[in-house]
Design a protein around this motif. Structure first.
Motif: not given
Ligand code: ATP
Length: 219
Positions: A11-15, A23-27, A206-211
């Motif tokens: 849930d990473v957020r940065l402005r 805006d709330g990233v999970d990875l 890549a085994d997993t791709v995040h867009v």
């Protein structure tokens, strides 16, 4: 078998002032896998990459390594924990030789992890073990410089490797060689994250791709 590691953004957020970049990233980036982060210019990929490296601190959310909160750890501390990175802009020492550049990576580790012998297999893997090892970095092709930079990162024997646009400036043959190297590293147990514009390369390695789109992972 090598120990298993997991680098996680929760849930990473940065402005940036009034602009929401994350805006709330999970990875999650795990040992033995190549994880890719793709998306249009401005989607927030580099910002997330910096949060994982420790060169930017999120406003909210956490970065964890194997369950431990490292959100407040510096980039330098994360390197010592075994998380290596490369740069979108190449960052080799131009007046040093190829081998010296790679050796510097080994010196960046904590004393107990330092292993001068680790340099040789890295030079071999990256095909930097021929006459090129004694050449001054200034004047090398972009492809060779990318390999030198990757070598510097690998010489510290990282368990996690974060690569920001590793194929930028490479020709097709060089990109193909890099793809094979990344797959070999993952097969050997390294956790690899690539931020990459070359979708053909991503599809192959890549085994997993995040867009990413507008600060979120949408797929
Ligand atoms: P690229 O593929 O172009 O590198 P990206 O997905 O990596 O794009 P970021 O570099 O993370 O995107 O940028 C996300 C957004 O945040 C962009 O709209 C960018 O203009 C903005 N941004 C980045 N750095 C800053 C900054 N220091 N101050 C203000 N806005 C910034």
């Amino acid at each position: 078998p090598p120990a298993s590691h997991r680098l996680v953004a929760r849930d990473v957020r940065l402005r940036y002032e009034d602009f929401t970049a994350l805006d709330g990233v999970d990875l999650s980036v795990a040992s033995g896998q190549v994880t890719a982060l793709v998306g249009a210019n401005g989607a927030g990929k580099s910002t997330l990459f910096h949060c994982l490296c420790g060169t930017l601190r999120p406003d909210a959310g956490r970065v964890e390594l194997d369950g431990a909160d490292i959100t407040r750890r510096s980039a330098h501390a994360r390197t010592r924990l075994g998380i290596a990175r490369t740069f979108q802009q190449l960052a080799v020492f131009p007046s040093l030789t190829v081998e010296e550049n790679v050796r510097i990576g080994a010196e960046q580790q904590r004393r107990r992890r330092r292993d001068p012998a680790a340099v040789e297999p890295v030079l071999r893997l990256l095909e930097l073990d021929g006459p090129i090892r004694d050449r001054i970095a200034a004047g090398l092709s972009t492809g060779a410089l990318r390999r030198v930079e990757l070598g510097r990162a690998l010489a510290g024997r990282p368990h996690t490797l974060l690569l920001d646009e590793p194929t930028a400036g490479l020709d097709a043959a060089e990109a193909e060689a890099l793809a094979r190297i990344l797959m070999a590293l993952a097969a050997d147990g390294t956790a690899v994250l690539i931020v990459e514009h070359d979708l053909d390369l991503v599809a192959r390695v890549a085994d997993t791709v995040h867009v990413m789109e507008a600060g979120r992972i949408v797929r």
